[in-house]
Design a protein around this motif. Structure first.
Motif, PDB file in Angstrom:
ATOM      1  N   ASP A 266       0.815  -1.211   0.000  1.00 24.95           N
ATOM      2  CA  ASP A 266       0.000   0.000   0.000  1.00 24.95           C
ATOM      3  C   ASP A 266       0.854   1.269   0.000  1.00 24.95           C
ATOM      4  O   ASP A 266       0.358   2.354   0.311  1.00 24.95           O
ATOM      5  CB  ASP A 266      -0.918   0.004   1.221  1.00 24.95           C
ATOM      6  N   GLU A 268       1.840   3.177  -2.203  1.00 25.83           N
ATOM      7  CA  GLU A 268       1.390   4.272  -3.073  1.00 25.83           C
ATOM      8  C   GLU A 268       0.394   5.203  -2.379  1.00 25.83           C
ATOM      9  O   GLU A 268       0.112   6.299  -2.858  1.00 25.83           O
ATOM     10  CB  GLU A 268       0.774   3.717  -4.365  1.00 25.83           C
ATOM     11  N   GLN A 270       0.881   6.420   0.615  1.00 25.95           N
ATOM     12  CA  GLN A 270       1.589   7.157   1.656  1.00 25.95           C
ATOM     13  C   GLN A 270       1.343   8.663   1.592  1.00 25.95           C
ATOM     14  O   GLN A 270       1.028   9.295   2.607  1.00 25.95           O
ATOM     15  CB  GLN A 270       3.092   6.881   1.580  1.00 25.95           C
TER      16      GLN A 270
END
Length: 305
Positions: A266, A268, A270
């Motif tokens: 996950d 991307e 952030q």
């Protein structure tokens, strides 16, 4: 350190943290799933944490006791009782003890503490309240308790609303408030935010205690690539119009959590999570083994302490 926990994800995180050296761990467990079966008081989330830390858990299913028998349940079924809540013979012994103590007027927190000590559990297990409260679900087949939804209906109904009956009258235990006030780190386990963590926070005074605590707050996402490893969190979030992703978890915890740990799958998300005012750290958060649980727990300390 204080851990807010419920369900299998909470038990896994508790086991990982308990495996670390020099960590004094207090666990505030969810009690809103508690329910009476066959006249006995059952506390599924507290028992799952207790059995896990005692080395008694049935690891194939993540709950219940290993090497369990179902003779008593077979008798109840023969007598025409509903036995959809699978309670094994050893498990029933615990529920008999808890119910007996409650009938004697003993404080639920004291009962839970005694059980944990008797089973050799080293971390401190704390109840968030000694008062009755229960998670209620409004679904497309009608109102259900969480156990009815989770066990009897196997999470199939669409959840339209979640509320916590009795929570407005519940008082936080002094042990829970003390654990939050004195913690050097507060951790939200990768538990279902809606029915494991929210019931704890909904008890008057607990949410504010987390906000006002001097310690930093870190949460581990229960979702990896939009899916839960175990349990209905992603499906429940979707049915309630919430985004079933680590970003959806971050939005749910916004204003409470300083740092969210997400899975590398996950990464991307952030920048979107950071835009909510939250620090983000990513690692492999899947915890299939005790060693991996310990590694994730150690990572939390590395990030925050």
């Amino acid at each position: 350190m204080t851990l807010l926990a419920g369900g299998v994800g909470g038990a896994k995180m508790a086991e990982g943290l308990a495996a670390l050296d020099d960590v004094e761990l207090t666990i505030i467990g969810n009690i809103a799933d508690d329910e009476q079966f066959h006249g006995l008081w059952v506390s599924p989330d507290i028992d799952t944490v207790t059995y896990t830390l005692a080395g008694m858990i049935d690891r194939s299913q993540g709950w219940g006791v290993a090497d369990e028998g179902l003779r008593a349940l077979g008798v109840l079924e023969a007598l025409g009782e509903h036995t959809w809540m699978t309670l094994g013979d050893k498990d029933l012994g615990l529920h008999i003890y808890r119910t007996m103590r409650r009938h004697e007027g003993d404080r639920p927190s004291d009962i839970a503490r005694h059980i944990a000590k008797a089973f050799g559990v080293k971390p401190t297990i704390v109840l968030p309240t000694d008062d009755w409260m229960q998670t209620r679900l409004v679904t497309d087949i009608g109102p259900l308790s969480f156990q009815e939804y989770f066990v009897r209906e196997k999470c199939k109904p669409e959840v339209q609303e979640i509320w916590f009956e009795g929570v407005e009258f519940a008082k936080p235990t002094p042990e829970a408030l003390d654990a939050l006030e004195k913690a050097d780190l507060i951790v939200f386990a990768p538990s279902n935010p809606l029915v494991s963590i929210d019931p704890i926070l909904a008890i008057p005074g607990v949410h504010d205690a987390v906000v006002e605590a001097p310690a930093s707050v870190i949460a581990v996402s229960p979702l990896i690539a939009g899916k839960t490893v175990k349990g209905p969190a992603s499906r429940m979030m979707e049915s309630l119009g919430l985004e079933a992703s680590a970003l959806g978890v971050a939005r749910h915890y916004q204003g409470l959590v300083d740092t969210l740990v997400i899975d590398t799958q996950d990464a991307e998300l952030q920048s979107d999570i950071e835009a909510l005012g939250m620090e983000v750290s990513s690692t492999d958060i899947l915890m299939p083994t005790l060693e991996r649980k310990r590694e994730v727990a150690a990572y939390l300390l590395e990030v925050m302490l």
